[in-house]
Every structure is written in C-alpha cells, then in structure tokens.
Design an enzyme around this catalytic site. Structure first.
Site, PDB file in Angstrom:
ATOM      1  CE1 TYR A 160       7.392   1.934  -2.175  1.00 25.06           C
ATOM      2  CE2 TYR A 160       8.152  -0.067  -1.085  1.00 25.06           C
ATOM      3  CZ  TYR A 160       7.118   0.790  -1.451  1.00 25.06           C
ATOM      4  OH  TYR A 160       5.824   0.487  -1.113  1.00 25.06           O
TER       5      TYR A 160
ATOM      6  NE  ARG B 113       7.181  10.122   2.454  1.00 23.56           N
ATOM      7  CZ  ARG B 113       5.964  10.512   2.851  1.00 23.56           C
ATOM      8  NH1 ARG B 113       4.955   9.638   2.853  1.00 23.56           N
ATOM      9  NH2 ARG B 113       5.763  11.760   3.209  1.00 23.56           N
TER      10      ARG B 113
ATOM     11  CG  ASP C 213       2.054   6.403   2.816  1.00 24.10           C
ATOM     12  OD1 ASP C 213       1.164   5.598   3.142  1.00 24.10           O
ATOM     13  OD2 ASP C 213       3.112   6.554   3.460  1.00 24.10           O
TER      14      ASP C 213
ATOM     15  NE  ARG D 272      -4.006  -1.776   2.427  1.00 18.88           N
ATOM     16  CZ  ARG D 272      -5.057  -1.678   3.237  1.00 18.88           C
ATOM     17  NH1 ARG D 272      -5.139  -0.670   4.102  1.00 18.88           N
ATOM     18  NH2 ARG D 272      -6.024  -2.568   3.188  1.00 18.88           N
TER      19      ARG D 272
END
Length: 289
Positions: A124, A212, A63, A61
């Site tokens: 990522y 992040r 953001d 999921r």
C-alpha cells in the site's frame, strides 16, 4: 480447507484498479450500497448473459474510500462460458463498468491460484502533504493534508522499529475470530520533488485499519507531537491507544499484490490458511488478509 475448482469450471484471474471515492468498500453489502465487488459481479453477469452471479474472491478487501491501482481477484466460471466470451470479455466489461473501476487483464489462472490465499505480500501507499497552502486541487481525492511540518527522517526511524512479525492488535480494529499477527516487511517514508510524502507499507497481510492506524501514529512522530519511540511502545502494549488516530481513507491506495512462482501457488494457498501465532503464545486463527 479445500480450494478445488468445481468440475466443469475454471478459475479466471482479474487485474483491476478503482477510485474508491464513490464506493462503500470492496465487499458487497446489504442495503444496496455501491461496492466494487457488486459492480463487477453485476457487469460480469450482464455481459455474459448469465442467469446466476459468479462470486469474486479478492486479494485484499479495501474499506470505503480506499483506492486500488493493483488489485487482484479471481472468479470461477463454467468452461463453456469462458470459451464463448474470453476473447471479447475485457472490452465488454469496459463498456459496462463505470469509469471509476477498470479491469486491465482477464486470464486463465494457473493451477493452485487463489487471489487471497496465494498472495505473499500486499503493498500500500499512503500519500500526505504538509504544504502550508494545502493539497493540489487536482490531487485532493488521493492526498491527505497534514497541517504541521513533517520530519521524514524521524518518521523513518520510528517506522523501522515496527517491521518484522508482531501482534499488531494495537493498530487493528479487532474482528471476531481473526488474528492480528502480521509480518510487516517494509515501512518507509519518502518526500518527492513536489513535497508529497508517501508511506510505503508492505506486509504478508493486513488486519482491519492497520495501515491507516500506523500512518496516523507516524504522523504524530513526524510533526513532533510524539517521540520516535512511541509507536513501538504502543505496539508492545498490545492494546488500542486512543492517541492513535485512524487517518482518512482517501490517501490510501493498494498499489500491488505479490504472488510466488506458479509451482508454489498451491503450497502458499495451504500455508496461508494455517493457524498463526507468535512464539510462546496460545495460537491464533488463519492469518490472511
């Protein structure tokens, strides 16, 4: 926890990508906010002329504002509906969906496949530039500008101290009932010929804001505000540090999701649902995603 497909249904895998700028994240939300899941489920219901919505399960999921190049989802559809629409489903979805979300492949999933729990890693990329003039206007929706020169060698030295299985509570937004234990398989930084510095972050799964937050900590090392030992010290402390900034979402892209061989999918599906803890700890809850 059973993941059996209902009688009369079959599981379909979707490979997709999207530009996250105009989405309030992947997951459907109350209040009519635009989400990737909501868009695809609505399109699927429309093009198959269904009276019900078939819910998607996703590998990771994302953001609000986060992009995906290699996202994977699955949906369970009635066998008759799949047989009727499978040949033209991809093209019809392309005609229905807005241009910031694309489905590239729609295939019958192998036995035991679960887009979320069968995955063995997610990769990522976070892209940033320290160019004095800022970000190329054509890349501004996908690259963060950091207004300090970055030492990539120091960032790699610091990143190497974070790999392995750890409790990443210091770098995660805590969610009730969810563990923060993860195995960080790779964390590296590379500057390309254009000056863009890309962080590659691969783990078995990620907790909320983990990538992040890690990037935010490493940028402080790269620009000299913190020593190379600091990110590992924060990790060892096990609590959120106010000095760790969660960087903006637009630089982050889910690049790829990895799965085992077909014959190992069901076993991985079961394993990922097990309670997870570090040696000597009191135990956790399911360790996925």
């Amino acid at each position: 926890m059973s993941d059996e497909v209902e009688p009369g249904f079959l599981r379909v895998r979707l490979d997709l990508s999207y530009d996250g700028k105009e989405f309030s994240g992947w997951a459907k939300q109350a209040g009519g906010r635009r989400t990737v899941q909501g868009e695809i489920e609505d399109a699927l219901r429309t093009v198959t002329r269904s009276s019900r919505t078939y819910e998607l399960t996703v590998a990771g999921r994302t953001d609000a504002g986060v992009h995906a190049r290699g996202q994977v989802a699955h949906v369970d559809l009635p066998v008759e509906l799949w047989a009727e629409h499978r040949e033209k489903l991809l093209k019809r979805l392309a005609g229905r969906l807005d241009r910031d979300v694309r489905i590239w492949r729609v295939t019958e999933a192998p036995a035991g496949f679960n887009a979320r729990f069968s995955a063995i890693w997610r990769r990522y990329a976070y892209r940033v530039t320290d160019a004095p003039g800022g970000v190329d206007p054509l890349l501004r929706g996908h690259v963060l500008w950091h207004d300090w020169p970055l030492d990539v060698e120091a960032m790699n030295e610091a990143a190497g101290r974070l790999t392995g299985e750890h409790d990443f509570a210091a770098y995660c937004k805590k969610r009730e009932g969810a563990t923060t234990i993860r195995t960080l398989q790779r964390f590296s930084w590379e500057r390309d010929a254009t000056g863009i510095v890309t962080a590659t972050v691969r783990a078995d799964a990620f907790c909320h804001n983990m990538v992040r937050s890690l990037v935010g900590a490493l940028l402080f090392v790269g620009d000299g505000h913190r020593p190379v030992e600091w990110p590992a010290q924060v990790l060892a402390a096990g609590v959120r540090d106010s000095a760790v900034h969660v960087v903006r979402p637009h630089g982050l892209t889910l690049e790829e999701v990895g799965y085992p061989a077909d014959e190992l999918l069901a076993a991985r599906n079961r394993e990922a649902r097990n309670k997870r803890s570090l040696p000597g700890s009191a135990g956790g809850v399911d360790g996925c995603c």
